[in-house]
Design a protein around this motif. Structure first.
Motif, PDB file in Angstrom:
ATOM      1  N   LEU A   3      52.065  30.937  -1.717  1.00 31.49           N
ATOM      2  CA  LEU A   3      51.924  31.170  -3.190  1.00 31.49           C
ATOM      3  C   LEU A   3      50.855  32.156  -3.542  1.00 31.49           C
ATOM      4  CD1 LEU A   3      52.217  27.658  -4.853  1.00 31.49           C
ATOM      5  CD2 LEU A   3      53.693  29.467  -5.217  1.00 31.49           C
ATOM      6  N   GLN A   4      49.925  32.077  -2.390  1.00 24.18           N
ATOM      7  CA  GLN A   4      48.878  33.397  -2.585  1.00 24.18           C
ATOM      8  C   GLN A   4      48.975  34.622  -2.381  1.00 24.18           C
ATOM      9  OE1 GLN A   4      46.423  29.975  -0.242  1.00 24.18           O
ATOM     10  NE2 GLN A   4      45.004  31.348  -1.070  1.00 24.18           N
ATOM     11  N   GLN A  60      48.228  28.239 -10.064  1.00 23.67           N
ATOM     12  CA  GLN A  60      49.491  27.906  -9.423  1.00 23.67           C
ATOM     13  C   GLN A  60      49.567  27.086  -8.354  1.00 23.67           C
ATOM     14  OE1 GLN A  60      51.949  31.435  -8.147  1.00 23.67           O
ATOM     15  NE2 GLN A  60      50.575  32.737  -9.552  1.00 23.67           N
ATOM     16  N   LEU A  61      48.546  27.100  -7.534  1.00 24.62           N
ATOM     17  CA  LEU A  61      48.162  26.000  -6.416  1.00 24.62           C
ATOM     18  C   LEU A  61      48.358  24.719  -7.138  1.00 24.62           C
ATOM     19  CD1 LEU A  61      45.714  27.830  -4.229  1.00 24.62           C
ATOM     20  CD2 LEU A  61      48.301  27.556  -3.739  1.00 24.62           C
ATOM     21  N   GLU A  62      47.634  24.620  -8.089  1.00 31.52           N
ATOM     22  CA  GLU A  62      47.390  23.067  -8.743  1.00 31.52           C
ATOM     23  C   GLU A  62      48.699  22.799  -9.250  1.00 31.52           C
ATOM     24  OE1 GLU A  62      44.008  22.849 -11.325  1.00 31.52           O
ATOM     25  OE2 GLU A  62      42.563  22.338  -9.678  1.00 31.52           O
ATOM     26  N   ALA A  63      49.338  23.547 -10.180  1.00 32.19           N
ATOM     27  CA  ALA A  63      50.720  23.213 -10.823  1.00 32.19           C
ATOM     28  C   ALA A  63      51.519  22.864  -9.582  1.00 32.19           C
ATOM     29  CB  ALA A  63      51.247  24.522 -11.538  1.00 32.19           C
ATOM     30  N   GLU A  64      51.715  23.412  -8.504  1.00 25.73           N
ATOM     31  CA  GLU A  64      52.710  23.186  -7.386  1.00 25.73           C
ATOM     32  C   GLU A  64      52.239  21.926  -6.626  1.00 25.73           C
ATOM     33  OE1 GLU A  64      55.876  24.452  -7.331  1.00 25.73           O
ATOM     34  OE2 GLU A  64      55.453  25.676  -8.957  1.00 25.73           O
ATOM     35  N   GLY A  65      50.884  21.553  -6.708  1.00 28.24           N
ATOM     36  CA  GLY A  65      50.521  20.387  -5.760  1.00 28.24           C
ATOM     37  C   GLY A  65      50.304  20.973  -4.378  1.00 28.24           C
ATOM     38  N   ILE A  66      49.827  22.230  -4.359  1.00 28.07           N
ATOM     39  CA  ILE A  66      49.652  22.678  -2.810  1.00 28.07           C
ATOM     40  C   ILE A  66      48.354  22.844  -2.641  1.00 28.07           C
ATOM     41  CG2 ILE A  66      49.888  25.093  -1.636  1.00 28.07           C
ATOM     42  CD1 ILE A  66      52.644  23.916  -2.229  1.00 28.07           C
ATOM     43  N   ASN A  67      47.493  22.739  -3.281  1.00 28.30           N
ATOM     44  CA  ASN A  67      46.010  22.798  -2.941  1.00 28.30           C
ATOM     45  C   ASN A  67      45.701  21.473  -2.173  1.00 28.30           C
ATOM     46  OD1 ASN A  67      46.437  22.162  -5.696  1.00 28.30           O
ATOM     47  ND2 ASN A  67      43.974  21.423  -5.657  1.00 28.30           N
ATOM     48  N   HIS A  82      48.390  30.078   1.873  1.00 27.57           N
ATOM     49  CA  HIS A  82      49.749  29.461   1.349  1.00 27.57           C
ATOM     50  C   HIS A  82      50.530  30.754   0.855  1.00 27.57           C
ATOM     51  CE1 HIS A  82      52.759  27.263  -0.465  1.00 27.57           C
ATOM     52  NE2 HIS A  82      52.929  26.388   0.440  1.00 27.57           N
TER      53      HIS A  82
END
Length: 256
Positions: free
Chosen positions: A188-189, A24-31, A186
């Motif tokens: 999202l976590q 999810q972090l990668e898909a949303e560009g959050i990492n 974040h």
């Protein structure tokens, strides 16, 4: 697809939630930087640190411990600017010594910026090397997380370092059941309570700080107060150079 995690297979239920969060972090560009097999750094880590730093417990603390990951660099910077002594474990516990001490007075006298000293590379270069027994009593502890719940459940990256460190400190009297335990993540976590697997060695969180809010969990679950050495995995003894020596010292301390 990335590997599920370098410590995958120890607990399949935990592996699933880690996999979902990293994806999810990668898909949303959050990492920020790599996410997989890590405590992920994230956009908004500085805001999460700010939220955590507003708690009365943080403001009163003179000493604190953080995990060594990039996601918690902002909270280390804040701690140093606020005059707190910061203790941080060696990343992956791969050295002959386990811990490093960052003293803001000493850093300033040496002309070392707090921003540099607070990074993983910086504290390895400029921190004072310590054994577990040399760490003074901690007023506040920050651990890294891959997934957390609003009730204070936590899943790390799977290596078991944070829970092992906390158990060691509790047995040594460096922390106790009242020492605040916190994390920065974040939003999202955040996951549903039912998705977090709680094992006997896991330490629940008192605070979860995200980029948008501070969560006070109110968690009253019992805290494990020492190390069950029979449950420490053989691969941990293989990969953590000082662990067998520490076990022998602590068992001798119990016997004495």
């Amino acid at each position: 697809m990335p590997e599920p995690g370098r410590w995958a297979g120890r607990n399949p239920a935990k592996d699933i939630i880690r996999h979902d969060i990293w994806a999810q972090l990668e898909a949303e560009g959050i990492n920020v930087g790599p996410a997989w097999s890590m405590i992920p750094n994230f956009a908004g880590a500085d805001l999460a640190a700010w939220h955590l730093a507003q708690t009365p417990q943080w403001k009163a603390a003179k000493t604190g411990k953080t995990n060594p990951d990039h996601a918690q660099t902002p909270i280390r910077i804040r701690a140093l600017y606020e005059g707190k002594i910061v203790y941080t474990p060696v990343p992956y516990l791969t050295k002959d010594f386990p811990y490093l001490k960052l003293d803001p007075v000493r850093l300033q006298a040496s002309g070392i910026s707090f921003e540099l000293a607070a990074t993983p590379q910086g504290f390895l270069e400029h921190g004072e090397k310590l054994e577990f027994e040399q760490v003074q009593r901690l007023d506040f502890c920050v651990v890294g997380s891959v997934a957390v719940s609003r009730a204070g459940g936590r899943t790390g990256k799977g290596a078991g370092f944070a829970d092992l460190e906390t158990a060691i400190f509790r047995e040594l009297g460096v922390v106790d059941a009242q020492t605040p335990m916190a994390t920065t993540v974040h939003s999202l976590q955040l996951v549903k309570d039912r998705h977090i697997v709680i094992e006997p060695h896991d330490s629940p969180l008192d605070f979860v700080a995200t980029q948008s809010e501070l969560i006070v969990t109110g968690n009253a679950m019992p805290r494990p107060m020492g190390v069950d050495w029979s449950k420490v995995r053989l691969d941990q003894f293989d990969t953590i150079p000082f662990l067998a020596r520490l076990r022998d010292r602590m068992l001798a301390r119990r016997a004495g």
